[in-house]
Design a protein around this motif. Structure first.
Motif, mmCIF file in Angstrom:
data_model
loop_
_atom_site.group_PDB
_atom_site.id
_atom_site.type_symbol
_atom_site.label_atom_id
_atom_site.label_comp_id
_atom_site.label_asym_id
_atom_site.label_seq_id
_atom_site.Cartn_x
_atom_site.Cartn_y
_atom_site.Cartn_z
ATOM 1 N N TRP A 88 30.473 39.212 37.095
ATOM 2 C CA TRP A 88 29.816 39.089 35.801
ATOM 3 C C TRP A 88 28.319 39.371 35.930
ATOM 4 O O TRP A 88 27.661 38.846 36.831
ATOM 5 N N PHE A 89 27.786 40.150 34.983
ATOM 6 C CA PHE A 89 26.367 40.487 34.985
ATOM 7 C C PHE A 89 25.760 40.208 33.614
ATOM 8 O O PHE A 89 26.318 40.616 32.590
ATOM 9 N N ALA A 108 33.174 35.737 29.201
ATOM 10 C CA ALA A 108 33.499 37.092 29.645
ATOM 11 C C ALA A 108 34.825 37.119 30.409
ATOM 12 O O ALA A 108 35.524 38.133 30.409
ATOM 13 N N THR A 109 35.196 36.012 31.054
ATOM 14 C CA THR A 109 36.511 35.923 31.687
ATOM 15 C C THR A 109 37.602 35.868 30.624
ATOM 16 O O THR A 109 38.650 36.518 30.753
ATOM 17 N N LEU A 110 37.371 35.100 29.577
ATOM 18 C CA LEU A 110 38.307 35.052 28.458
ATOM 19 C C LEU A 110 38.468 36.445 27.854
ATOM 20 O O LEU A 110 39.585 36.897 27.570
ATOM 21 N N ALA A 111 37.355 37.141 27.665
ATOM 22 C CA ALA A 111 37.382 38.495 27.102
ATOM 23 C C ALA A 111 38.127 39.455 28.019
ATOM 24 O O ALA A 111 38.929 40.289 27.566
ATOM 25 N N ALA A 112 37.872 39.355 29.330
ATOM 26 C CA ALA A 112 38.545 40.235 30.285
ATOM 27 C C ALA A 112 40.052 40.002 30.264
ATOM 28 O O ALA A 112 40.847 40.952 30.313
ATOM 29 N N ALA A 113 40.453 38.732 30.177
ATOM 30 C CA ALA A 113 41.882 38.428 30.119
ATOM 31 C C ALA A 113 42.514 39.004 28.852
ATOM 32 O O ALA A 113 43.635 39.533 28.886
ATOM 33 N N GLU A 171 23.314 39.175 38.304
ATOM 34 C CA GLU A 171 24.708 38.799 38.487
ATOM 35 C C GLU A 171 24.779 37.276 38.533
ATOM 36 O O GLU A 171 23.914 36.623 39.120
ATOM 37 N N VAL A 172 25.818 36.695 37.917
ATOM 38 C CA VAL A 172 25.937 35.234 37.854
ATOM 39 C C VAL A 172 27.193 34.766 38.593
ATOM 40 O O VAL A 172 28.114 35.545 38.844
ATOM 41 N N ASP A 173 27.203 33.465 38.915
ATOM 42 C CA ASP A 173 28.289 32.891 39.706
ATOM 43 C C ASP A 173 29.580 32.707 38.923
ATOM 44 O O ASP A 173 30.669 32.778 39.488
ATOM 45 N N PHE A 221 33.192 42.964 35.001
ATOM 46 C CA PHE A 221 33.822 44.086 35.686
ATOM 47 C C PHE A 221 35.027 43.550 36.454
ATOM 48 O O PHE A 221 34.931 42.527 37.135
ATOM 49 N N VAL A 222 36.162 44.247 36.331
ATOM 50 C CA VAL A 222 37.421 43.776 36.900
ATOM 51 C C VAL A 222 38.060 44.906 37.690
ATOM 52 O O VAL A 222 38.119 46.051 37.226
ATOM 53 N N VAL A 223 38.553 44.569 38.882
ATOM 54 C CA VAL A 223 39.286 45.525 39.713
ATOM 55 C C VAL A 223 40.614 44.899 40.110
ATOM 56 O O VAL A 223 40.655 43.769 40.601
ATOM 57 N N LYS A 224 41.727 45.625 39.926
ATOM 58 C CA LYS A 224 43.057 45.134 40.291
ATOM 59 C C LYS A 224 43.207 45.097 41.802
ATOM 60 O O LYS A 224 42.829 46.046 42.497
ATOM 61 N N ARG A 225 43.737 43.962 42.304
ATOM 62 C CA ARG A 225 44.104 43.866 43.706
ATOM 63 C C ARG A 225 45.630 43.739 43.778
ATOM 64 O O ARG A 225 46.310 43.849 42.762
ATOM 65 N N GLU A 226 46.179 43.508 44.961
ATOM 66 C CA GLU A 226 47.640 43.465 45.082
ATOM 67 C C GLU A 226 48.254 42.341 44.252
ATOM 68 O O GLU A 226 49.205 42.554 43.510
#
Length: 263
Positions: free
Chosen positions: A62-63, A75-80, A68-70, A50-55
């Motif tokens: 990640w779940f 999944a980070t590669l996929a989100a990017a 939830e994991v550290d 799950f990703v939320v845009k910040r400034e």
């Protein structure tokens, strides 16, 4: 009624049905934690990001289907990939932040690969863990403990292939997961990753495990740039580079589906 876009991306893969599938939801604002856990359970993939845009960057969580994991690499590669190709992120680097793992980033390479920039894991050699040896049926040469996982060293690639875990016993081990690894025949090292405690008996390709694997093999092999292969049924290839206290982990991603979640 509310709908959310969901993407499923195969990470560390060059074709469909390979690598590690991850679900990605880019949100305007955070859902409550139980809803995110329920979505991850419903997706029934190793991880949902799950990703939320910040400034200045993106906040990421990640779940697995159960917790939830550290940190999660694939999944980070996929989100990017989703942010670059579906949300129009124009810069070559995406900066992310995890409350559990600190600052992270993903760079888009000219080759089309994506490169994760993750913190290196700190390993401590420990004695044999009888519960793990019993669960795996093979005694390792060495055992290390990292921040969240055990790392077991074996003599050769064939031993890694032949491991048939007893997941009932492995679930009793007090760790996120167990990494098994050995020198590779065609790459510098191979590995597998087991995490039944997180609801993921065997993870197809585990980016975060390579924050432990890379510093170990860089020291053993005497080089900082390494090629790796995870020997799951789906399989996955990674390029790993040790850069001080950071690990650069590169791989390709392939989109599988786009859908909507109705809440």
């Amino acid at each position: 009624m509310k709908t959310l876009q969901l993407f499923q991306i195969n990470a560390f893969a060059s074709s469909l049905f390979k690598g590690n599938p991850a679900a990605v939801c880019v949100l305007d604002s955070w859902l409550n934690e139980q809803t995110m856990q329920d979505i991850a359970m419903e997706n029934n993939l190793a991880e949902t990001a799950f990703v939320v845009k910040r400034e200045e960057d993106y906040h990421i969580r990640w779940f697995t289907p159960e917790v939830e994991v550290d940190l999660c690499g694939h999944a980070t590669l996929a989100a990017a990939w989703v942010l670059f190709h579906r949300y129009g992120h124009e810069a070559e680097i995406i900066h992310l932040h995890s409350d559990r793992s600190g600052p992270l980033s993903v760079k888009k390479e000219d080759s089309g690969e994506l490169t994760l920039d993750f913190p290196v894991d700190t390993l401590e050699e420990v004695g044999p863990v009888s519960a793990i040896s019993e669960a795996l049926g093979k005694e390792p040469l060495k055992v290390f403990r990292g921040k969240t996982d055990y790392l077991l060293i074996y003599e050769n690639e064939q031993e890694i292939i032949e491991i048939v875990p007893n997941f009932f016993l492995l679930d009793r081990v007090d760790a996120r997961g167990v990494i098994v690894t050995a020198p590779g025949k065609e790459v510098d090292f191979v590995s597998r990753f087991f995490a039944p405690k997180c609801g993921v008996p065997e993870d197809p390709v585990t980016g975060s495990a390579h924050t432990s694997l890379t510093p170990y093999w860089a020291k053993v092999l005497g080089k900082a740039d390494l090629k790796a292969r995870q020997l799951s049924k789906r399989g996955g290839s990674l390029r790993c580079r040790l850069r001080g206290e950071r690990v650069w982990i590169s791989g390709s991603a392939v989109p599988y589906l786009k859908g909507e979640i109705t809440l």
